[in-house]
Design a protein around this motif. Sequence first.
Motif, PDB file in Angstrom:
ATOM      1  N   UNK A 192      -1.693   5.157  10.891  1.00 41.03           N
ATOM      2  CA  UNK A 192      -1.665   6.128  10.095  1.00 41.03           C
ATOM      3  C   UNK A 192      -1.894   6.973  11.583  1.00 41.03           C
ATOM      4  N   UNK A 193      -1.898   8.020  11.336  1.00 32.37           N
ATOM      5  CA  UNK A 193      -2.227   9.559  12.325  1.00 32.37           C
ATOM      6  C   UNK A 193      -3.787   9.984  12.899  1.00 32.37           C
ATOM      7  N   UNK A 194      -4.667   9.490  13.851  1.00 30.70           N
ATOM      8  CA  UNK A 194      -5.598  10.077  14.640  1.00 30.70           C
ATOM      9  C   UNK A 194      -6.300  10.717  14.110  1.00 30.70           C
ATOM     10  N   UNK A 195      -5.536  11.952  14.135  1.00 34.96           N
ATOM     11  CA  UNK A 195      -5.825  13.258  13.872  1.00 34.96           C
ATOM     12  C   UNK A 195      -5.671  14.535  12.822  1.00 34.96           C
ATOM     13  N   UNK A 196      -5.812  14.628  11.937  1.00 37.00           N
ATOM     14  CA  UNK A 196      -4.474  15.185  11.090  1.00 37.00           C
ATOM     15  C   UNK A 196      -4.965  15.741   9.658  1.00 37.00           C
ATOM     16  N   UNK A 197      -4.089  16.720   8.960  1.00 36.72           N
ATOM     17  CA  UNK A 197      -4.864  16.982   7.486  1.00 36.72           C
ATOM     18  C   UNK A 197      -3.343  15.822   6.869  1.00 36.72           C
ATOM     19  N   UNK A 198      -2.833  15.254   5.829  1.00 36.44           N
ATOM     20  CA  UNK A 198      -1.845  14.455   5.988  1.00 36.44           C
ATOM     21  C   UNK A 198      -1.337  14.542   3.620  1.00 36.44           C
ATOM     22  N   UNK A 199      -0.202  14.850   3.833  1.00 39.00           N
ATOM     23  CA  UNK A 199      -0.304  14.938   2.187  1.00 39.00           C
ATOM     24  C   UNK A 199       0.399  13.894   2.017  1.00 39.00           C
ATOM     25  N   UNK A 200       0.051  13.010   0.941  1.00 41.82           N
ATOM     26  CA  UNK A 200       0.252  11.472   0.673  1.00 41.82           C
ATOM     27  C   UNK A 200       1.284  11.938  -1.016  1.00 41.82           C
ATOM     28  N   UNK A 201       1.994  11.753  -0.820  1.00 42.09           N
ATOM     29  CA  UNK A 201       3.446  11.157  -2.299  1.00 42.09           C
ATOM     30  C   UNK A 201       3.682  10.137  -2.306  1.00 42.09           C
ATOM     31  N   UNK A 202       2.821   9.424  -3.468  1.00 39.19           N
ATOM     32  CA  UNK A 202       3.930   8.837  -4.338  1.00 39.19           C
ATOM     33  C   UNK A 202       4.648   8.393  -5.323  1.00 39.19           C
ATOM     34  N   UNK A 203       6.295   7.751  -4.785  1.00 35.84           N
ATOM     35  CA  UNK A 203       7.286   8.139  -5.860  1.00 35.84           C
ATOM     36  C   UNK A 203       7.615   6.871  -6.514  1.00 35.84           C
ATOM     37  N   UNK A 204       7.577   6.167  -8.160  1.00 37.04           N
ATOM     38  CA  UNK A 204       7.501   5.366  -8.515  1.00 37.04           C
ATOM     39  C   UNK A 204       8.757   5.205  -9.338  1.00 37.04           C
ATOM     40  N   UNK A 205       9.796   4.341  -9.495  1.00 33.81           N
ATOM     41  CA  UNK A 205      11.040   4.608 -10.840  1.00 33.81           C
ATOM     42  C   UNK A 205      11.606   2.805 -10.835  1.00 33.81           C
ATOM     43  N   UNK A 206      11.923   3.415 -12.519  1.00 27.94           N
ATOM     44  CA  UNK A 206      12.433   2.459 -13.132  1.00 27.94           C
ATOM     45  C   UNK A 206      13.075   1.928 -13.878  1.00 27.94           C
ATOM     46  N   UNK A 207      14.075   1.033 -14.427  1.00 23.34           N
ATOM     47  CA  UNK A 207      15.315   0.770 -15.150  1.00 23.34           C
ATOM     48  C   UNK A 207      15.156   1.869 -16.521  1.00 23.34           C
ATOM     49  N   UNK A 208      15.631   2.290 -17.271  1.00 28.46           N
ATOM     50  CA  UNK A 208      15.354   3.423 -18.083  1.00 28.46           C
ATOM     51  C   UNK A 208      15.301   4.572 -17.941  1.00 28.46           C
ATOM     52  N   UNK A 209      15.653   5.477 -16.925  1.00 28.30           N
ATOM     53  CA  UNK A 209      15.169   6.501 -16.330  1.00 28.30           C
ATOM     54  C   UNK A 209      13.485   6.735 -16.375  1.00 28.30           C
ATOM     55  N   UNK A 210      13.136   5.603 -15.933  1.00 28.49           N
ATOM     56  CA  UNK A 210      11.498   5.551 -15.863  1.00 28.49           C
ATOM     57  C   UNK A 210      11.213   6.660 -14.848  1.00 28.49           C
ATOM     58  N   UNK A 211      10.184   7.373 -14.844  1.00 31.24           N
ATOM     59  CA  UNK A 211       9.777   8.614 -13.035  1.00 31.24           C
ATOM     60  C   UNK A 211       8.323   8.380 -13.477  1.00 31.24           C
TER      61      UNK A 211
END
Length: 344
Positions: free
Chosen positions: A232-251
Amino acid sequence: MPFRTRTAVRGAVLTTAAVLLCSAASWARPAAAPAPPGWSAAPAPGAGAEPGPQDRPYFYLEGAPGTVLSDRLSLSNPTGHTITVRLRGAAPGGWLSLASARVTVPPHTRASVPFTVTVPRDAAPGESSGSLIATGGRGSGAEGRDAVPVHLRVTGRPLSALTVEKVAVRGRGAAALIRYTLVNRGNTVLAPRLAVRADGLFGPVLRRAARALPTTLRPGQGVDLTEKWPDPPRLDAVDLRLTVTAGGGAHGSATATYTTAPWGAVAGGGLLLAAGVAGPVVVVRRRRRARGASEVPGASGMPGAAGAEGAGTAAGAAGDGPPPGGDRADAAGQLAGTGPGARS
């Protein structure tokens, strides 16, 4: 030669006659009755009939979540002795229930045992499997055990939905971990896939394409997972996004902020900035106080001159440039110096 030919013919005739006699004897003797088979378990046929080869080899039940289905298991005992059979259901969630866990079957009789299948209210639409297991002495199997499959189809409209919750980053450097929780909000079993994206003040710092996670989620199930972040960066302000998908259109997706700037560096920079702004103000104030002390009235023995110089000093303190009417103030000072009070 004629003698040998007659001998050969006579031998063939005698052999044929012996074969025919043996065959006739075997046909005349009744065949031995086969040994009666051991007891068996099978789905009970309808209308009280005896189970046969044409009957169903397993149970098949169908119903909506929350319903109770019923059927019957048939235990046949063609032997000449009484048998006692222990029964149990093997299915996930315990949705199989037998009317009796122990049944005694007399010789040459058949017993019918009712059982029920309770479809869970949160059951996902689709197929489920179980079995009814019968165990007793002298059974049809090597250990006196029979297992009858039970197939259940849960009806209903499938719904695939999931959420990503409690996203946070713990640790710094090589020990940084992304922690999060996945929850199955639908009624189907899901195999999730995860994609990770992080952007700092100066651009992207992490990109991970969607990949399958080593877990499956049952309806209503939640699981806590971690994702390694090796650099990870040592000196920064980070915006983190996790995206999860699955069968049947789950999001589902969720975000979190990860700031790696040390508080000591931020506080030190703020103190330096404050000192840089406040320093010139203090110097200016000190200079103004020194100028005012040197121009106290009566210091030169001439009240008129002191008053004029005091007025000039006050005007100078109001701004950095020459005050308006400066020439007039100088002329007034010169006239006061040539007055009667100025003579020696």
